[in-house]
Scaffold this motif. Structure first.
Motif, PDB file in Angstrom:
ATOM      1  N   TYR A  61       0.867  -1.176   0.000  1.00 39.71           N
ATOM      2  CA  TYR A  61       0.000   0.000   0.000  1.00 39.71           C
ATOM      3  C   TYR A  61       0.899   1.219   0.000  1.00 39.71           C
ATOM      4  N   GLU A  62       0.876   1.938  -1.111  1.00 39.19           N
ATOM      5  CA  GLU A  62       1.765   3.082  -1.281  1.00 39.19           C
ATOM      6  C   GLU A  62       1.578   4.065  -0.135  1.00 39.19           C
ATOM      7  N   GLY A  63       2.680   4.469   0.445  1.00 44.79           N
ATOM      8  CA  GLY A  63       2.662   5.389   1.573  1.00 44.79           C
ATOM      9  C   GLY A  63       2.499   4.709   2.918  1.00 44.79           C
ATOM     10  N   MET A  64       2.224   3.388   2.912  1.00 44.51           N
ATOM     11  CA  MET A  64       2.001   2.671   4.168  1.00 44.51           C
ATOM     12  C   MET A  64       3.019   1.560   4.405  1.00 44.51           C
ATOM     13  N   GLY A  65       3.273   0.713   3.394  1.00 42.95           N
ATOM     14  CA  GLY A  65       4.221  -0.372   3.579  1.00 42.95           C
ATOM     15  C   GLY A  65       3.922  -1.578   2.716  1.00 42.95           C
ATOM     16  N   THR A  66       4.727  -2.614   2.910  1.00 46.30           N
ATOM     17  CA  THR A  66       4.649  -3.834   2.111  1.00 46.30           C
ATOM     18  C   THR A  66       4.688  -5.042   3.035  1.00 46.30           C
ATOM     19  N   ILE A  67       3.900  -6.065   2.689  1.00 43.23           N
ATOM     20  CA  ILE A  67       3.896  -7.321   3.431  1.00 43.23           C
ATOM     21  C   ILE A  67       4.198  -8.447   2.448  1.00 43.23           C
ATOM     22  N   VAL A  68       5.223  -9.240   2.751  1.00 46.35           N
ATOM     23  CA  VAL A  68       5.583 -10.407   1.945  1.00 46.35           C
ATOM     24  C   VAL A  68       5.317 -11.642   2.796  1.00 46.35           C
ATOM     25  N   THR A  69       4.571 -12.587   2.228  1.00 46.50           N
ATOM     26  CA  THR A  69       4.181 -13.794   2.941  1.00 46.50           C
ATOM     27  C   THR A  69       4.707 -15.021   2.202  1.00 46.50           C
ATOM     28  N   LEU A  70       5.287 -15.947   2.943  1.00 45.21           N
ATOM     29  CA  LEU A  70       5.685 -17.228   2.382  1.00 45.21           C
ATOM     30  C   LEU A  70       4.648 -18.251   2.812  1.00 45.21           C
ATOM     31  N   ARG A  71       4.015 -18.895   1.849  1.00 49.36           N
ATOM     32  CA  ARG A  71       3.010 -19.911   2.144  1.00 49.36           C
ATOM     33  C   ARG A  71       3.639 -21.277   1.880  1.00 49.36           C
TER      34      ARG A  71
END
Length: 83
Positions: A61-71
């Motif tokens: 989310y631009e301006g908020m952050g990034t979440i990377v998930t390994l499934r």
């Protein structure tokens, strides 16, 4: 993993998802986006080892952050003995 330092722009995120999900096994060197092969290699390895429901997920989310998930699957001791 989460990073709350500003996120990835929509155009870059769309390209990253395209590289991760639509071109399994291929690598397109596009210096405009500077997408490295490390994340793609991890995604492809998980996909080829465990199947299409597993792999790398990415939301930003631009301006908020990034979440990377390994499934990954849960491998029990019983499954390991039968392998």
């Amino acid at each position: 993993m989460a990073d709350f330092s500003g996120g990835i722009g929509k155009e870059n995120l769309d390209y990253l998802k395209k590289v991760l999900y639509e071109h399994r096994g291929d690598y397109e060197d596009d210096s405009k986006y500077r997408v490295g092969i490390g994340l793609k290699n991890i995604s492809d390895l998980i996909y080829m080892t465990y199947g299409s429901i597993y792999g790398v997920g990415i939301e930003s989310y631009e301006g908020m952050g990034t979440i990377v998930t390994l499934r990954l699957p849960i491998i029990t001791e019983e499954v390991e003995k039968n392998a």
